[in-house]
Design a protein around this motif. Structure first.
Motif: not given
Length: 192
Positions: A33-37, A162-163, A183-188
């Motif tokens: 995943s990629f997480t942006h904070g 999100t968290g 944080i927001f994350q998108l993953g596989l």
């Protein structure tokens, strides 16, 4: 020679079929995943942004008809950016590396195609740079993330969550006022 090859191929097909029927194929999962904070929706006086590449290993602990719990191990590699002093507008770039362990709790929402999930994890972390409210170096990170797992096919699911993330060093070094990120994350997630 040809009969040995046929026997070998038959054995592989039989073994894969036996594993799938016993549900062992989803016992272990791998995720990326990629997480942006950032400080979006947080009432804080600082701006600490981070982009994190995550690798996950999931191991099934409990699996019921409509819910389950997986253990997770999560190595993380990140790049942070913040202002050393908001008045002088100098952007500092730092690196983060860490390893969190925790659990993912899943609840089936729609016919095993959509799950609601909650992950809770914590672990040791290292940050190369920090602003004056937090000492750089060895630190701990804690995550709580709520999101959705969307099944793509029998072996893959996308997840979007999100968290909140908190960094601090458990009073091992001063200062230790902590850093919080929404944080927001998108993953596989892939079944092994």
């Amino acid at each position: 020679m040809g009969s040995k090859i046929l026997f070998f191929l038959f054995s592989i097909i039989f073994f894969q079929s036996a594993i799938t029927q016993n549900g062992l194929s989803s016992q272990h999962k791998l995720g990326f995943s990629f997480t942006h904070g950032s400080q979006l929706a947080l009432d804080v006086s600082y701006d600490y942004k981070v982009n994190i590449a995550n690798i996950y290993y999931f191991r099934k602990l409990i699996s019921k008809k409509n819910w389950g719990i997986d253990a997770l191990v999560n190595p993380q590699f990140g790049v942070s950016q913040f202002l050393s002093n908001p008045a002088d507008n100098i952007v500092i770039t730092g690196q983060e590396i860490g390893l969190n362990v925790g659990v993912m709790i899943r609840k089936n929402i729609i016919k095993d195609n959509l799950h609601l999930y909650l992950t809770v994890s914590a672990g040791p972390h290292y940050i190369s740079e920090a602003f004056p409210r937090q000492a750089p170096g060895f630190i701990f990170s804690e995550y709580v993330v709520l999101g959705f797992l969307v099944k793509c096919d029998s072996n893959q699911s996308l997840f979007l969550g999100t968290g909140i993330r908190h960094l601090s060093n458990a009073q091992l070094k001063s200062p230790n006022r902590g850093i919080n990120n929404s944080i927001f994350q998108l993953g596989l997630q892939i079944n092994l």
